[in-house]
Design a protein around this motif. Sequence first.
Motif, PDB file in Angstrom:
ATOM      1  N   MET A  63       0.819  -1.210   0.000  1.00  0.00           N
ATOM      2  CA  MET A  63       0.000   0.000   0.000  1.00  0.00           C
ATOM      3  C   MET A  63       0.853   1.259   0.000  1.00  0.00           C
ATOM      4  N   LEU A  64       1.936   1.250   0.790  1.00  0.00           N
ATOM      5  CA  LEU A  64       2.764   2.441   0.903  1.00  0.00           C
ATOM      6  C   LEU A  64       3.362   2.813  -0.457  1.00  0.00           C
ATOM      7  N   VAL A  65       3.858   1.786  -1.143  1.00  0.00           N
ATOM      8  CA  VAL A  65       4.513   2.017  -2.427  1.00  0.00           C
ATOM      9  C   VAL A  65       3.505   2.493  -3.466  1.00  0.00           C
ATOM     10  N   ILE A  66       2.347   1.846  -3.527  1.00  0.00           N
ATOM     11  CA  ILE A  66       1.328   2.256  -4.495  1.00  0.00           C
ATOM     12  C   ILE A  66       0.866   3.685  -4.204  1.00  0.00           C
ATOM     13  N   GLY A  67       0.693   3.992  -2.923  1.00  0.00           N
ATOM     14  CA  GLY A  67       0.308   5.351  -2.536  1.00  0.00           C
ATOM     15  C   GLY A  67       1.343   6.369  -2.991  1.00  0.00           C
ATOM     16  N   LEU A  68       2.610   5.988  -2.851  1.00  0.00           N
ATOM     17  CA  LEU A  68       3.694   6.896  -3.239  1.00  0.00           C
ATOM     18  C   LEU A  68       3.660   7.184  -4.750  1.00  0.00           C
ATOM     19  N   ALA A 101      -5.588   0.080 -13.982  1.00  0.00           N
ATOM     20  CA  ALA A 101      -5.188  -0.646 -12.786  1.00  0.00           C
ATOM     21  C   ALA A 101      -3.677  -0.835 -12.739  1.00  0.00           C
ATOM     22  N   LEU A 102      -3.060  -0.989 -13.915  1.00  0.00           N
ATOM     23  CA  LEU A 102      -1.615  -1.219 -13.954  1.00  0.00           C
ATOM     24  C   LEU A 102      -0.810   0.067 -14.056  1.00  0.00           C
ATOM     25  N   LEU A 103      -1.526   1.210 -14.239  1.00  0.00           N
ATOM     26  CA  LEU A 103      -0.822   2.476 -14.437  1.00  0.00           C
ATOM     27  C   LEU A 103       0.226   2.775 -13.351  1.00  0.00           C
ATOM     28  N   PRO A 104      -0.125   2.665 -12.047  1.00  0.00           N
ATOM     29  CA  PRO A 104       0.893   2.991 -11.046  1.00  0.00           C
ATOM     30  C   PRO A 104       2.145   2.110 -11.146  1.00  0.00           C
ATOM     31  N   LEU A 105       1.937   0.828 -11.414  1.00  0.00           N
ATOM     32  CA  LEU A 105       3.071  -0.088 -11.519  1.00  0.00           C
ATOM     33  C   LEU A 105       3.960   0.315 -12.698  1.00  0.00           C
ATOM     34  N   PHE A 106       3.318   0.576 -13.821  1.00  0.00           N
ATOM     35  CA  PHE A 106       4.028   0.985 -15.024  1.00  0.00           C
ATOM     36  C   PHE A 106       4.800   2.275 -14.778  1.00  0.00           C
ATOM     37  N   TRP A 107       4.136   3.245 -14.151  1.00  0.00           N
ATOM     38  CA  TRP A 107       4.755   4.544 -13.929  1.00  0.00           C
ATOM     39  C   TRP A 107       5.924   4.449 -12.948  1.00  0.00           C
ATOM     40  N   MET A 108       5.796   3.544 -11.979  1.00  0.00           N
ATOM     41  CA  MET A 108       6.874   3.315 -11.023  1.00  0.00           C
ATOM     42  C   MET A 108       8.128   2.825 -11.744  1.00  0.00           C
ATOM     43  N   LYS A 158      14.710   8.205  -7.286  1.00  0.00           N
ATOM     44  CA  LYS A 158      15.272   7.293  -6.294  1.00  0.00           C
ATOM     45  C   LYS A 158      14.171   6.619  -5.487  1.00  0.00           C
ATOM     46  N   MET A 159      13.123   7.391  -5.146  1.00  0.00           N
ATOM     47  CA  MET A 159      12.007   6.793  -4.394  1.00  0.00           C
ATOM     48  C   MET A 159      11.361   5.673  -5.196  1.00  0.00           C
ATOM     49  N   MET A 160      11.242   5.917  -6.503  1.00  0.00           N
ATOM     50  CA  MET A 160      10.617   4.882  -7.340  1.00  0.00           C
ATOM     51  C   MET A 160      11.542   3.676  -7.497  1.00  0.00           C
ATOM     52  N   VAL A 209      10.536  -0.057  -6.549  1.00  0.00           N
ATOM     53  CA  VAL A 209      10.678  -1.225  -7.425  1.00  0.00           C
ATOM     54  C   VAL A 209      11.307  -2.380  -6.648  1.00  0.00           C
ATOM     55  N   ILE A 210      12.349  -2.059  -5.850  1.00  0.00           N
ATOM     56  CA  ILE A 210      12.990  -3.103  -5.051  1.00  0.00           C
ATOM     57  C   ILE A 210      11.977  -3.737  -4.104  1.00  0.00           C
TER      58      ILE A 210
END
Lengths: 308, 293
Positions: free
Chosen positions: A125-130, B35-42, B259-261, B265-266
């Motif tokens: 949740m934290l990561v997705i929120g970020l 739904a996958l947008l945040p993952l992709f953007w990360m 760096k946060m992203m 990812v890690i």
Amino acid sequence: MKSSLRDRLKKFTPFLWLSPFLLVFAVFLAYPMVYSFLISLRKVTWQTDLNAVFSDMRWVGFANYRELLTRADFWWSLIATFLYMLLTIPTGIFLSLVLATLLTENLPGSRFFRSAIFLPNILDMLVIGLVWKLIYSPDGLLDKVLMKAGIEYFHTKGFLGNPLTALAAVALAMVLKGCGFGMVLFMTAMKNISPNIFEAADLDGMTWWQKFRYIRVPLVKPVILFLTITGILGCLNAFTEFFIMTEGNPVMLFAGETVGATRVSGYLLFTRFTEMNYGSAAALSYFLLIFALIVSYINWRFLRDKSV
Amino acid sequence: MKELKKSLKLWWEKYSIKLRRLLLWLVLAALAMFALLPLFWMFITAFKKEGLGLQTEIIPKGSLSELYTLSNFTAILADKDFPFFRFLLNSTIVAGSAAIVSSAICFMSAYAFARKNFPGKEFIYGLLMASMMVPGMIFMVPQFALITQFGWMNSWQGLVIPHTANVFGIFLLRQAIERIPKSLFEAAEVDGASDWQIMFLVIVPLSSPVLLTLFLLTFLGQWSNFLWQLIVNTPDSPWITLPVGISLFKGQYSIAWEKMMAASVISVLPVLLLFIFLQRYIISGLTQGGVKE
């Protein structure tokens, strides 16, 4: 005589199997329910020994509860939590149901879509929120897309910096994260629907929407109820998404006081906790418990009435 | 005109079902994309060059190296103030050991509930199930108070033990054990098998998918149990986990999005791998609470 005592003891040997679980349960879940109440009747004062805070709190009776009831931030936190429920639960259920219906149409790539939509549900949740904070920020992805379309309203404060949109923005992110869970529940429930019903409906010339509205929705009612209950509990527990995305901000006026627009009750509890106002935090958690008990009572009545 | 109308009608009859399916497919694909947008953007942002975190370009005008780099990951893994490799190890130990301990004690209890008779059995079971309706926030203050009094702050025990009594696990495993045919247990008992032998030779092989499910669900739950890990650890704790590490990092470098992203990812990668290979078990476990067959 001896053997009967042994027999009687033997009845209790299964407790040996239960004991590790029951020990953890008793210490960390059952006792805390009582302990929390005792904490809620006390207060940390300037005299409290900071090395043994919890054994040195002063008895104040129900003052923490009374204090909460007079504070605008408490009432706003309840309203914000309620708004958050309204924004997430019906939309989440509707979206899950639509997704489940689409996925039972045997469209190409359905298996991939199912996995893809479910995946965010189990991510941190934290990561997705970020990531959403990044997407929502001024000059972020969403703002840039809207600027291209000529909408500049969000450019100065972003989506999370505006008291009117902050709660809805968090809600949208969480609906998209959570809808895969409801979707697979609905899909499992729909598998149990006999295909004959749909054949009959086709013969009667029902449209897609009519089938959705009059066949699927009534048959998946138990799932809707389950998602409502878990959704309510989830909103009462909501914390991490607000911690990372808004920290309870932006501030706004409510009943003559400044309150955090997204300071829902879970976040308010955390705020009181970090201020070492443990008594108030515990009292607040008891209000949440009462609310949860009312909800589960209604749920229980609802299920019982249906089975009779 | 009449001809045109007629041919249009024919065309419609021929293709309307296909068109409708195409339309539905487009809706589905759009929703999946969101739904996958945040993952992709990360992932995209994690490879952006320093200071370009807010850039929304995906395809650079010139060469790829104008926009993308691997240095965020090397920088993050070498950072002395925020040892993300250590955080990753901590998260793995915390989530992994919580999953092992929790599955073990749930298994023992579920065995007793499914196979033994004892006074107050269904009453205790009902009480445990009812506790699932209590919002978790209620336990935060008293559990924290207990942890400080036990001296468990900044420790493995403090992070793991309070979250091992997972009532849902008992529910899941009791059902699984009760599905095993009674005759198998009777045969084992006639052969003089002990409780431990029955558990490991009969139940474990037959309900291993459910045990794996429970292990995975606990692991995932503890991997992202941010609030508890935040309050049990002080910033100088040796047990800081990935989500807590990321939030501390954000507190210090709130604009270093790349760096946060990369750190995100890690944190997401292990969960992603678990999901790709074992999603069947994860989904089946999560749905069992909600749908009765």
